[in-house]
Design an enzyme around this catalytic site. Structure first.
Site: not given
Length: 249
Positions: A173, A186, A70, A243, A246, A170
């Protein structure tokens, strides 16, 4: 922009929404790609082919045989190479005009913040929540747009976090940082090879839109793909005023 640039980027320049001015913006841009694996591979290739002037490619891992299903930046001949160095080689062969800096390191702390402060845009192409949240914090602090992607098994997602808009959320959030979040990867759960190509290419498309100042980026929207049924779902989300990252705005 010289004659070679005009020829190489002709199909972009023909687009009214991008045009000559947008291509100039790409040539003058500098981006950071965090991760040179499944997502970072197509993202880096498309940004280099689009003529993004400077690319910092950061990854502390080495190319392994199992990556090649991949991670299309790398080749069998470069097994054992640092991924960042292998990626730089691939991008140089594709577009020698692009300046590529290979960072063979996991960006953290001061090095992460310093690097983010120097670029126009960041692509989160990593594979763990700790790095994602660290990158988000740095982007919030320095007011840099962040294009985030993720893919596992048959599921992928992409979104944009751009706090130059005072009402934009952000990454925290949407996905609050927590110690009890199950970390999938993976190596243990698998991933469909073309899925990371789809998501990484979309990250590149969103980055180009932002850098060239065109279209409507995926701010406040999370696109989710189920590759088994090839169905997309668009989820809207808002800024969290409380948050921890931010909310001080």
């Amino acid at each position: 922009m010289d004659d070679q640039h005009l020829l190489r980027y002709a199909r972009h320049i023909l687009l009214n929404e991008l045009g000559f001015e947008g291509q100039e913006r790409l040539l003058e841009s500098k981006v950071l790609i965090v991760g040179a694996g499944g997502l970072g591979s197509p993202a880096a290739l498309y940004l280099a082919s689009a003529g993004v002037g400077q690319i910092i490619l950061a990854d502390d891992d080495e190319v392994e045989l199992s990556n090649l299903q991949r991670q299309i930046l790398h080749t069998t001949a470069r097994i054992g190479w640092p991924k960042a160095v292998s990626g730089k080689q691939a991008l140089a062969e594709l577009n020698p005009d692009v300046q590529v800096e290979a960072r063979v390191q996991r960006l953290t702390g001061t090095s992460l913040e310093d690097t983010v402060s120097q670029v126009d845009l960041v692509l989160d192409c990593c594979d763990n929540f700790a790095t994602r949240h660290a990158v988000n914090r740095a982007c919030v602090k320095h007011g840099k747009p962040l294009v985030s992607g993720a893919a596992i098994r048959f599921s992928g997602q992409v979104s944009v976090f751009d706090l130059r808009d005072s009402q934009a959320p952000c990454y925290h959030c949407l996905f609050p940082e927590a110690d009890d979040v199950e970390e999938l990867n993976c190596a243990t759960t698998g991933v469909l090879g073309p899925l990371v190509g789809i998501i990484g290419s979309m990250q590149a498309a969103e980055a180009i839109k932002i850098l060239a100042k065109m279209g409507e980026p995926l701010v406040g929207r999370l696109l989710c793909l189920d590759a088994l049924s090839m169905q997309w779902q668009s989820i809207r989300f808002k800024r969290d005023p409380d948050c921890l990252v931010c909310g001080h705005r």
